[in-house]
Design a protein around this motif. Structure first.
Motif, PDB file in Angstrom:
ATOM      1  N   PRO A   1      -5.957   8.147 -15.854  1.00  0.00           N
ATOM      2  CA  PRO A   1      -4.424   7.005 -15.854  1.00  0.00           C
ATOM      3  C   PRO A   1      -3.735   7.635 -14.327  1.00  0.00           C
ATOM      4  CG  PRO A   1      -4.808   6.876 -17.845  1.00  0.00           C
ATOM      5  CD  PRO A   1      -5.746   8.047 -17.166  1.00  0.00           C
ATOM      6  N   LEU A   2      -3.759   8.894 -14.401  1.00  0.00           N
ATOM      7  CA  LEU A   2      -2.612   9.843 -12.831  1.00  0.00           C
ATOM      8  C   LEU A   2      -3.403   9.974 -11.716  1.00  0.00           C
ATOM      9  CD1 LEU A   2      -1.913  13.254 -15.146  1.00  0.00           C
ATOM     10  CD2 LEU A   2      -0.344  11.893 -14.723  1.00  0.00           C
ATOM     11  N   ALA A   3      -4.740   9.990 -11.782  1.00  0.00           N
ATOM     12  CA  ALA A   3      -5.271   9.647 -11.235  1.00  0.00           C
ATOM     13  C   ALA A   3      -4.986   8.539  -9.962  1.00  0.00           C
ATOM     14  CB  ALA A   3      -6.816   9.922 -10.959  1.00  0.00           C
ATOM     15  N   VAL A   4      -5.505   7.450 -11.112  1.00  0.00           N
ATOM     16  CA  VAL A   4      -5.326   5.655 -10.243  1.00  0.00           C
ATOM     17  C   VAL A   4      -3.517   5.692  -9.837  1.00  0.00           C
ATOM     18  CG1 VAL A   4      -4.727   3.634 -10.814  1.00  0.00           C
ATOM     19  CG2 VAL A   4      -7.218   5.139 -11.833  1.00  0.00           C
ATOM     20  N   ALA A   5      -3.152   6.273 -11.018  1.00  0.00           N
ATOM     21  CA  ALA A   5      -0.931   5.923 -10.014  1.00  0.00           C
ATOM     22  C   ALA A   5      -1.292   6.764  -8.888  1.00  0.00           C
ATOM     23  CB  ALA A   5      -0.721   6.246 -11.303  1.00  0.00           C
ATOM     24  N   CYS A   6      -1.473   8.130  -8.888  1.00  0.00           N
ATOM     25  CA  CYS A   6      -0.846   9.096  -8.042  1.00  0.00           C
ATOM     26  C   CYS A   6      -1.973   9.160  -7.321  1.00  0.00           C
ATOM     27  CB  CYS A   6      -0.820  10.027  -8.560  1.00  0.00           C
ATOM     28  SG  CYS A   6       1.019  10.708  -9.491  1.00  0.00           S
ATOM     29  N   ALA A   7      -3.129   9.074  -7.283  1.00  0.00           N
ATOM     30  CA  ALA A   7      -4.202   9.190  -5.800  1.00  0.00           C
ATOM     31  C   ALA A   7      -5.065   7.977  -5.359  1.00  0.00           C
ATOM     32  CB  ALA A   7      -5.149  10.343  -6.131  1.00  0.00           C
ATOM     33  N   GLY A   8      -4.608   7.113  -5.660  1.00  0.00           N
ATOM     34  CA  GLY A   8      -5.749   5.108  -5.400  1.00  0.00           C
ATOM     35  C   GLY A   8      -7.033   5.603  -5.738  1.00  0.00           C
ATOM     36  N   PHE A   9      -6.742   6.439  -6.867  1.00  0.00           N
ATOM     37  CA  PHE A   9      -8.463   6.266  -7.054  1.00  0.00           C
ATOM     38  C   PHE A   9      -9.059   5.306  -8.114  1.00  0.00           C
ATOM     39  CE2 PHE A   9     -11.110   7.759 -11.440  1.00  0.00           C
ATOM     40  CZ  PHE A   9     -12.400   7.532 -10.457  1.00  0.00           C
ATOM     41  N   ARG A  10     -10.450   4.557  -7.821  1.00  0.00           N
ATOM     42  CA  ARG A  10     -10.258   3.338  -8.036  1.00  0.00           C
ATOM     43  C   ARG A  10     -11.279   3.450  -9.133  1.00  0.00           C
ATOM     44  NH1 ARG A  10      -9.334  -1.196  -5.011  1.00  0.00           N
ATOM     45  NH2 ARG A  10     -11.919  -2.151  -5.304  1.00  0.00           N
TER      46      ARG A  10
END
Length: 316
Positions: A116-125
């Motif tokens: 979730p942190l990667a999705v929220a902060c790094a634009g991870f899909r």
């Protein structure tokens, strides 16, 4: 093996007296379709089509162990995409997230807690996860001690020391912290001394070598270490086993061109595991294929644990 996913009703039992933090993407990303992941930019000037794709696997164990394990898959990705593909060893979840946020990481597997942190902060899909042949997936959080330890139950941790991995880890910190407070009224720093090992293999080896009296770990990592004969089953006693969580999620940086993102997806789902180092390594924890996932649904339980613990999705 029959696996069950931890439900929202189960998580409600872990409710803590903490400030709630609602999941939201960083302001640099948009989510027009409401699927909780960053949209692919519509402005061509914001799209990226690198000659070399950089891939990183979550640092649950020593990155050096996995460079060779992933090589055949990366060769396959190179063939499908027409790009060079480079393995990037990362030593922390924070470094992995920062690398994608900065545009230096294009394809990655982020662990359960940092997803979730990667999705929220790094634009991870995220779009894929490893699963067994029958489609079942996941791992359990275990609290372990040495087989010769005086500890016989979770309550015996009180007044002693317990190892976690990192604060971004689901099974290595967030889930056991919620569990210990909700079910056993034990708070780290008050009722026991928390220490951080940095990785699941460090915690497992620490318990095996009696450096840590107890540790919270992902049992999939322990299983693979036992199969590689790094440790043995008879070195451990399990004090607690959770219900099943989703495992590492695989995906791409949001700003890769749509065509490149589709080709990377195809590389995951077309890959033949048979006879590969990837099959040899991950079959040890029952995994033999990539399956498609939906972040909003699959990671809902993890986001609820984050909310329960007052996790802030701060991307500064």
């Amino acid at each position: 093996m029959t696996r069950t996913i931890l439900t929202a009703a189960t998580v409600s039992l872990l409710a803590l007296q903490a400030a709630h933090a609602e999941f939201a993407l960083d302001a640099r990303y948009s989510d027009a379709d409401g699927d909780m992941i960053a949209d692919i930019p519509t402005d061509e000037a914001q799209l990226s089509d690198p000659d070399t794709l950089v891939f990183a696997y979550t640092p649950v164990e020593d990155p050096a162990v996995y460079a060779e394990v992933w090589q055949e898959f990366l060769d396959h990705m190179a063939e499908v995409t027409g790009k060079q593909v480079q393995f990037f060893p990362v030593n922390s979840n924070a470094a992995q997230i920062e690398a994608m946020r900065a545009g230096r990481l294009h394809v990655a597997g982020f662990n359960t807690g940092s997803n979730p942190l990667a999705v929220a902060c790094a634009g991870f899909r995220p779009f894929a996860m490893m699963a067994a042949e029958d489609g079942s997936f996941g791992y359990e959080m275990e609290i372990i001690t040495h087989a010769d330890s005086d500890m016989q139950e979770v309550e015996d941790i009180r007044g002693g020391q317990m190892a976690f991995t990192a604060e971004t880890s689901n099974s290595g910190f967030k889930a056991p912290s919620a569990l210990l407070q909700a079910e056993y009224d034990m708070v780290a720093g008050t009722d026991f001394e928390p220490v951080f090992s940095g990785a699941h293999d460090n915690s497992i080896l620490g318990v095996a070598n009696r450096d840590y009296p107890a540790a919270a770990i992902a049992n999939s990592v322990k299983t693979r270490m036992i199969e590689r004969e790094v440790v043995t089953e008879d070195q451990f006693r399990t004090l607690y086993t959770s219900e099943t969580f989703p495992t590492t999620g695989y995906g791409v940086a949001h700003n890769l061109t749509p065509e490149l993102q589709e080709n990377i997806r195809r590389a995951f789902f077309d890959f033949d595991w048979s006879g590969t180092a990837l099959e040899e390594e991950f079959s040890n924890s029952g995994e033999s294929q990539f399956i498609e996932i939906n972040f909003a649904e699959t990671w809902s339980v993890v986001r609820q644990i984050d909310e329960t613990m007052g996790v802030e999705y701060s991307c500064s």
